[in-house]
Design a protein around this motif. Structure first.
Motif, PDB file in Angstrom:
ATOM      1  N   ALA A   1     104.598  79.287 -43.230  1.00 48.13           N
ATOM      2  CA  ALA A   1     105.771  79.889 -43.869  1.00 48.13           C
ATOM      3  C   ALA A   1     106.715  80.473 -42.819  1.00 48.13           C
ATOM      4  CB  ALA A   1     105.334  80.968 -44.859  1.00 48.13           C
ATOM      5  N   CYS A   2     106.160  81.125 -41.801  1.00 51.43           N
ATOM      6  CA  CYS A   2     106.986  81.699 -40.727  1.00 51.43           C
ATOM      7  C   CYS A   2     107.765  80.615 -39.999  1.00 51.43           C
ATOM      8  CB  CYS A   2     106.118  82.462 -39.728  1.00 51.43           C
ATOM      9  SG  CYS A   2     105.563  84.066 -40.289  1.00 51.43           S
ATOM     10  N   ASN A   3     107.093  79.547 -39.637  1.00 44.98           N
ATOM     11  CA  ASN A   3     107.766  78.473 -38.908  1.00 44.98           C
ATOM     12  C   ASN A   3     108.868  77.833 -39.725  1.00 44.98           C
ATOM     13  OD1 ASN A   3     106.701  78.257 -36.230  1.00 44.98           O
ATOM     14  ND2 ASN A   3     104.754  77.796 -37.185  1.00 44.98           N
ATOM     15  N   TYR A   4     108.582  77.509 -40.971  1.00 45.84           N
ATOM     16  CA  TYR A   4     109.615  76.901 -41.813  1.00 45.84           C
ATOM     17  C   TYR A   4     110.788  77.857 -42.021  1.00 45.84           C
ATOM     18  CZ  TYR A   4     106.793  72.808 -42.909  1.00 45.84           C
ATOM     19  OH  TYR A   4     106.078  71.649 -42.824  1.00 45.84           O
ATOM     20  N   ALA A   5     110.514  79.139 -42.205  1.00 43.33           N
ATOM     21  CA  ALA A   5     111.597  80.103 -42.430  1.00 43.33           C
ATOM     22  C   ALA A   5     112.418  80.320 -41.160  1.00 43.33           C
ATOM     23  CB  ALA A   5     111.029  81.437 -42.922  1.00 43.33           C
ATOM     24  N   GLN A   6     111.756  80.501 -40.024  1.00 43.86           N
ATOM     25  CA  GLN A   6     112.478  80.780 -38.783  1.00 43.86           C
ATOM     26  C   GLN A   6     113.292  79.591 -38.298  1.00 43.86           C
ATOM     27  OE1 GLN A   6     109.022  82.269 -36.543  1.00 43.86           O
ATOM     28  NE2 GLN A   6     110.127  84.192 -36.325  1.00 43.86           N
ATOM     29  N   TYR A   7     112.780  78.385 -38.486  1.00 46.27           N
ATOM     30  CA  TYR A   7     113.471  77.200 -37.987  1.00 46.27           C
ATOM     31  C   TYR A   7     114.329  76.507 -39.037  1.00 46.27           C
ATOM     32  CZ  TYR A   7     111.002  77.612 -33.607  1.00 46.27           C
ATOM     33  OH  TYR A   7     110.539  78.077 -32.394  1.00 46.27           O
ATOM     34  N   SER A   8     114.454  77.109 -40.216  1.00 51.22           N
ATOM     35  CA  SER A   8     115.345  76.548 -41.231  1.00 51.22           C
ATOM     36  C   SER A   8     116.780  76.656 -40.726  1.00 51.22           C
ATOM     37  CB  SER A   8     115.177  77.292 -42.556  1.00 51.22           C
ATOM     38  OG  SER A   8     115.715  78.600 -42.457  1.00 51.22           O
ATOM     39  N   PRO A   9     117.702  75.891 -41.289  1.00 52.81           N
ATOM     40  CA  PRO A   9     119.092  75.939 -40.802  1.00 52.81           C
ATOM     41  C   PRO A   9     119.681  77.348 -40.744  1.00 52.81           C
ATOM     42  CG  PRO A   9     118.812  74.107 -42.298  1.00 52.81           C
ATOM     43  CD  PRO A   9     117.531  74.896 -42.341  1.00 52.81           C
ATOM     44  N   ASN A  10     119.311  78.215 -41.690  1.00 51.75           N
ATOM     45  CA  ASN A  10     119.835  79.577 -41.693  1.00 51.75           C
ATOM     46  C   ASN A  10     118.818  80.603 -41.205  1.00 51.75           C
ATOM     47  OD1 ASN A  10     121.430  78.290 -44.336  1.00 51.75           O
ATOM     48  ND2 ASN A  10     122.660  79.435 -42.895  1.00 51.75           N
ATOM     49  N   GLY A  11     117.724  80.156 -40.624  1.00 52.03           N
ATOM     50  CA  GLY A  11     116.723  81.064 -40.077  1.00 52.03           C
ATOM     51  C   GLY A  11     117.152  81.616 -38.730  1.00 52.03           C
ATOM     52  N   SER A  12     116.406  82.576 -38.231  1.00 47.32           N
ATOM     53  CA  SER A  12     116.776  83.230 -36.972  1.00 47.32           C
ATOM     54  C   SER A  12     116.758  82.267 -35.791  1.00 47.32           C
ATOM     55  CB  SER A  12     115.852  84.415 -36.699  1.00 47.32           C
ATOM     56  OG  SER A  12     114.521  83.975 -36.546  1.00 47.32           O
ATOM     57  N   LEU A  13     115.978  81.204 -35.876  1.00 45.11           N
ATOM     58  CA  LEU A  13     115.915  80.227 -34.792  1.00 45.11           C
ATOM     59  C   LEU A  13     116.611  78.918 -35.169  1.00 45.11           C
ATOM     60  CD1 LEU A  13     112.214  80.841 -33.722  1.00 45.11           C
ATOM     61  CD2 LEU A  13     114.286  81.814 -32.725  1.00 45.11           C
ATOM     62  N   GLY A  14     117.238  78.900 -36.349  1.00 47.52           N
ATOM     63  CA  GLY A  14     118.000  77.732 -36.795  1.00 47.52           C
ATOM     64  C   GLY A  14     119.383  77.750 -36.171  1.00 47.52           C
ATOM     65  N   GLY A  15     120.167  76.762 -36.478  1.00 48.82           N
ATOM     66  CA  GLY A  15     121.452  76.646 -35.806  1.00 48.82           C
ATOM     67  C   GLY A  15     122.673  77.060 -36.601  1.00 48.82           C
ATOM     68  N   ASP A  16     122.527  77.376 -37.886  1.00 45.66           N
ATOM     69  CA  ASP A  16     123.701  77.594 -38.719  1.00 45.66           C
ATOM     70  C   ASP A  16     124.055  79.059 -38.943  1.00 45.66           C
ATOM     71  OD1 ASP A  16     123.832  74.877 -38.922  1.00 45.66           O
ATOM     72  OD2 ASP A  16     123.061  74.764 -40.961  1.00 45.66           O
ATOM     73  N   GLY A  17     123.343  79.970 -38.331  1.00 37.29           N
ATOM     74  CA  GLY A  17     123.610  81.388 -38.556  1.00 37.29           C
ATOM     75  C   GLY A  17     122.862  81.900 -39.777  1.00 37.29           C
ATOM     76  N   MET A  18     122.329  83.082 -39.670  1.00 31.40           N
ATOM     77  CA  MET A  18     121.488  83.639 -40.724  1.00 31.40           C
ATOM     78  C   MET A  18     122.337  84.214 -41.852  1.00 31.40           C
ATOM     79  SD  MET A  18     118.382  86.341 -40.343  1.00 31.40           S
ATOM     80  CE  MET A  18     117.083  85.143 -40.148  1.00 31.40           C
ATOM     81  N   ASP A  19     121.887  83.970 -43.077  1.00 34.92           N
ATOM     82  CA  ASP A  19     122.525  84.584 -44.235  1.00 34.92           C
ATOM     83  C   ASP A  19     121.547  85.584 -44.848  1.00 34.92           C
ATOM     84  OD1 ASP A  19     120.658  82.988 -45.553  1.00 34.92           O
ATOM     85  OD2 ASP A  19     122.139  81.622 -46.382  1.00 34.92           O
ATOM     86  N   ALA A  20     122.010  86.339 -45.845  1.00 34.02           N
ATOM     87  CA  ALA A  20     121.185  87.407 -46.431  1.00 34.02           C
ATOM     88  C   ALA A  20     119.911  86.861 -47.072  1.00 34.02           C
ATOM     89  CB  ALA A  20     121.995  88.196 -47.451  1.00 34.02           C
ATOM     90  N   LYS A  21     120.007  85.723 -47.721  1.00 36.35           N
ATOM     91  CA  LYS A  21     118.828  85.133 -48.371  1.00 36.35           C
ATOM     92  C   LYS A  21     117.773  84.742 -47.332  1.00 36.35           C
ATOM     93  CE  LYS A  21     117.822  81.732 -51.931  1.00 36.35           C
ATOM     94  NZ  LYS A  21     118.401  80.686 -52.774  1.00 36.35           N
ATOM     95  N   SER A  22     118.216  84.134 -46.250  1.00 28.67           N
ATOM     96  CA  SER A  22     117.287  83.744 -45.183  1.00 28.67           C
ATOM     97  C   SER A  22     116.697  84.970 -44.502  1.00 28.67           C
ATOM     98  CB  SER A  22     117.999  82.870 -44.153  1.00 28.67           C
ATOM     99  OG  SER A  22     118.398  81.660 -44.746  1.00 28.67           O
TER     100      SER A  22
END
Length: 136
Positions: free
Chosen positions: A49-70
């Motif tokens: 769950a941590c890996n999928y959340a962090q590396y999602s497009p809006n996760g802290s390690l994703g590339g699209d910038g974090m949003d409130a839901k993420s």
């Protein structure tokens, strides 16, 4: 005319929704494993769950910038991992998890979290640094 909906118009085909479902599924499995006392499998589920959340497009390690839901989702999954580490006396991974949580909790999201506070995280980090001999 066809009554079918095109892919572009169908929210069910949104890969972000599929990813959120996958993370929610791993969190549900984590909760079940905790209830059963199966900490090894709970760790695996929390880790996924941590890996999928962090590396999602809006996760802290994703590339699209974090949003409130993420942000909320990532705090939730890291809190799950923290629970595993506390209950398995895994201080090194607990410290690493708390470092990630601390970074997230410094972000300017306006909502109040009931899962964990920045103060709780920082206090526990101090204790672990002393116990592990980690330089501050």
């Amino acid at each position: 005319e066809s009554s079918t909906t095109s892919i572009e118009d169908n929210d069910a085909d949104d890969p972000r929704l599929a990813l959120e479902w996958l993370i929610a599924t791993y969190l549900a499995m984590f909760q079940s494993r905790v209830a059963l006392g199966d900490w090894n499998k709970a760790r695996a589920d929390a880790w996924a769950a941590c890996n999928y959340a962090q590396y999602s497009p809006n996760g802290s390690l994703g590339g699209d910038g974090m949003d409130a839901k993420s942000f909320r989702l990532e705090v939730t999954v890291l809190s799950a991992m923290w629970t595993v580490c506390q209950n398995t006396d895994d201080k090194i991974n607990e410290w690493q998890t708390l470092q990630s949580l601390q970074g997230l909790l410094k972000l300017p999201f306006p909502e109040k979290l009931t899962i964990v506070t920045r103060e709780q995280v920082e206090e526990r980090i101090k204790v672990l640094q002393d116990e592990l001999g980690v330089k501050k």
